[in-house]
Design a protein around this motif. Structure first.
Motif, PDB file in Angstrom:
ATOM      1  N   LEU A  16      44.739  41.402  44.799  1.00  0.00           N
ATOM      2  CA  LEU A  16      45.045  42.745  45.300  1.00  0.00           C
ATOM      3  C   LEU A  16      46.541  42.899  45.568  1.00  0.00           C
ATOM      4  O   LEU A  16      47.132  43.936  45.247  1.00  0.00           O
ATOM      5  N   ALA A  17      47.154  41.867  46.135  1.00  0.00           N
ATOM      6  CA  ALA A  17      48.592  41.913  46.425  1.00  0.00           C
ATOM      7  C   ALA A  17      49.408  42.002  45.136  1.00  0.00           C
ATOM      8  O   ALA A  17      50.397  42.742  45.068  1.00  0.00           O
ATOM      9  N   GLU A  18      49.008  41.268  44.121  1.00  0.00           N
ATOM     10  CA  GLU A  18      49.758  41.250  42.859  1.00  0.00           C
ATOM     11  C   GLU A  18      49.538  42.505  42.020  1.00  0.00           C
ATOM     12  O   GLU A  18      50.369  42.835  41.180  1.00  0.00           O
ATOM     13  N   ASN A  19      48.458  43.204  42.238  1.00  0.00           N
ATOM     14  CA  ASN A  19      48.100  44.355  41.397  1.00  0.00           C
ATOM     15  C   ASN A  19      48.054  45.665  42.167  1.00  0.00           C
ATOM     16  O   ASN A  19      47.395  46.607  41.730  1.00  0.00           O
ATOM     17  N   GLN A  20      48.761  45.754  43.261  1.00  0.00           N
ATOM     18  CA  GLN A  20      48.661  46.959  44.077  1.00  0.00           C
ATOM     19  C   GLN A  20      49.524  48.119  43.566  1.00  0.00           C
ATOM     20  O   GLN A  20      49.775  49.061  44.265  1.00  0.00           O
ATOM     21  N   LYS A  21      49.931  48.046  42.317  1.00  0.00           N
ATOM     22  CA  LYS A  21      50.675  49.155  41.707  1.00  0.00           C
ATOM     23  C   LYS A  21      49.808  50.410  41.683  1.00  0.00           C
ATOM     24  O   LYS A  21      50.268  51.496  41.978  1.00  0.00           O
ATOM     25  N   SER A  22      48.546  50.225  41.314  1.00  0.00           N
ATOM     26  CA  SER A  22      47.619  51.347  41.394  1.00  0.00           C
ATOM     27  C   SER A  22      46.992  51.296  42.782  1.00  0.00           C
ATOM     28  O   SER A  22      46.844  50.229  43.356  1.00  0.00           O
ATOM     29  N   GLU A  23      46.644  52.445  43.312  1.00  0.00           N
ATOM     30  CA  GLU A  23      46.187  52.483  44.694  1.00  0.00           C
ATOM     31  C   GLU A  23      44.902  51.690  44.921  1.00  0.00           C
ATOM     32  O   GLU A  23      44.832  50.859  45.810  1.00  0.00           O
ATOM     33  N   TYR A  24      43.883  51.929  44.108  1.00  0.00           N
ATOM     34  CA  TYR A  24      42.621  51.221  44.265  1.00  0.00           C
ATOM     35  C   TYR A  24      42.334  50.431  42.997  1.00  0.00           C
ATOM     36  O   TYR A  24      42.455  50.960  41.895  1.00  0.00           O
ATOM     37  N   ILE A  25      41.938  49.184  43.177  1.00  0.00           N
ATOM     38  CA  ILE A  25      41.669  48.301  42.046  1.00  0.00           C
ATOM     39  C   ILE A  25      40.159  48.126  41.926  1.00  0.00           C
ATOM     40  O   ILE A  25      39.505  47.682  42.876  1.00  0.00           O
ATOM     41  N   PRO A  26      39.594  48.465  40.760  1.00  0.00           N
ATOM     42  CA  PRO A  26      38.143  48.340  40.585  1.00  0.00           C
ATOM     43  C   PRO A  26      37.647  46.900  40.719  1.00  0.00           C
ATOM     44  O   PRO A  26      38.316  45.958  40.286  1.00  0.00           O
ATOM     45  N   LEU A  27      36.481  46.756  41.295  1.00  0.00           N
ATOM     46  CA  LEU A  27      35.843  45.454  41.488  1.00  0.00           C
ATOM     47  C   LEU A  27      35.723  44.710  40.160  1.00  0.00           C
ATOM     48  O   LEU A  27      36.006  43.520  40.091  1.00  0.00           O
ATOM     49  N   LYS A  28      35.345  45.411  39.107  1.00  0.00           N
ATOM     50  CA  LYS A  28      35.144  44.749  37.817  1.00  0.00           C
ATOM     51  C   LYS A  28      36.446  44.150  37.288  1.00  0.00           C
ATOM     52  O   LYS A  28      36.432  43.102  36.649  1.00  0.00           O
ATOM     53  N   ASP A  29      37.584  44.789  37.576  1.00  0.00           N
ATOM     54  CA  ASP A  29      38.879  44.255  37.134  1.00  0.00           C
ATOM     55  C   ASP A  29      39.220  42.971  37.877  1.00  0.00           C
ATOM     56  O   ASP A  29      39.686  41.996  37.286  1.00  0.00           O
ATOM     57  N   ILE A  30      38.990  42.975  39.184  1.00  0.00           N
ATOM     58  CA  ILE A  30      39.254  41.780  39.997  1.00  0.00           C
ATOM     59  C   ILE A  30      38.340  40.644  39.541  1.00  0.00           C
ATOM     60  O   ILE A  30      38.787  39.515  39.343  1.00  0.00           O
ATOM     61  N   ALA A  31      37.064  40.971  39.368  1.00  0.00           N
ATOM     62  CA  ALA A  31      36.077  39.965  38.941  1.00  0.00           C
ATOM     63  C   ALA A  31      36.478  39.333  37.614  1.00  0.00           C
ATOM     64  O   ALA A  31      36.396  38.108  37.444  1.00  0.00           O
ATOM     65  N   ALA A  32      36.922  40.149  36.669  1.00  0.00           N
ATOM     66  CA  ALA A  32      37.316  39.636  35.354  1.00  0.00           C
ATOM     67  C   ALA A  32      38.541  38.728  35.453  1.00  0.00           C
ATOM     68  O   ALA A  32      38.552  37.630  34.885  1.00  0.00           O
ATOM     69  N   ARG A  33      39.552  39.172  36.183  1.00  0.00           N
ATOM     70  CA  ARG A  33      40.774  38.364  36.313  1.00  0.00           C
ATOM     71  C   ARG A  33      40.512  37.053  37.045  1.00  0.00           C
ATOM     72  O   ARG A  33      41.076  36.016  36.711  1.00  0.00           O
ATOM     73  N   GLN A  34      39.664  37.094  38.067  1.00  0.00           N
ATOM     74  CA  GLN A  34      39.443  35.920  38.907  1.00  0.00           C
ATOM     75  C   GLN A  34      38.255  35.074  38.456  1.00  0.00           C
ATOM     76  O   GLN A  34      37.973  34.031  39.048  1.00  0.00           O
ATOM     77  N   GLU A  35      37.544  35.554  37.435  1.00  0.00           N
ATOM     78  CA  GLU A  35      36.374  34.846  36.917  1.00  0.00           C
ATOM     79  C   GLU A  35      35.350  34.561  38.019  1.00  0.00           C
ATOM     80  O   GLU A  35      34.860  33.449  38.197  1.00  0.00           O
ATOM     81  N   ILE A  36      35.060  35.622  38.773  1.00  0.00           N
ATOM     82  CA  ILE A  36      34.064  35.582  39.848  1.00  0.00           C
ATOM     83  C   ILE A  36      33.006  36.618  39.480  1.00  0.00           C
ATOM     84  O   ILE A  36      33.345  37.720  39.055  1.00  0.00           O
TER      85      ILE A  36
END
Length: 135
Positions: A16-36
């Motif tokens: 979230l800290a690294e990608n806070q350029k956009s206001e809200y980051i979708p759960l699916k994007d975080i899940a994909a990047r973090q492999e969770i």
């Protein structure tokens, strides 16, 4: 031992800290990047929202965002939010019953000192430190 939940929570907060350029980051994007898995990530994010360190927004354009700037979060608060108190023995839990051996316990001072070291270690590292690779 620090659980997977706490380790993943730290990864999510860094993301979230690294990608806070956009206001809200979708759960699916975080899940994909973090492999969770999205299901497990949802559990973690609910804890972070309930703990008031992350804000969530449902619907189109929704997702998650940090409430504060990364340097205002300590690793300790993130770990304790997911794990509970950072204590080594149950008698030092905040809601522990009074121990009848407290006055004669030869190890209590040692556990308190150990817990203080652990607490201070994690509370002196910020989310920004992790983002910057300082730890």
């Amino acid at each position: 031992m620090i659980s997977t939940k706490a380790r993943y929570a730290l990864r999510v907060m860094i993301d979230l800290a690294e990608n806070q350029k956009s206001e809200y980051i979708p759960l699916k994007d975080i899940a994909a990047r973090q492999e969770i898995s999205e299901k497990y990530l949802e559990i973690i994010l609910k804890l972070l929202v309930k703990g008031k360190i992350v804000k969530g927004l449902r619907g189109k354009g929704g997702g998650y965002t940090l409430i504060r700037s990364p340097e205002e979060y300590s690793v300790g608060e993130i770990i304790e939010l997911t794990e509970g108190p950072l204590v080594s023995v149950t008698c030092l839990l905040p809601d522990a019953e009074a121990c009848h051996r407290k006055e004669c316990c030869r190890t209590l001072k040692m556990w308190k000192k150990y817990d203080a070291l652990t607490h201070d270690f994690f509370y002196h590292i910020t989310l920004q430190d992790l983002v910057d690779g300082n730890f």
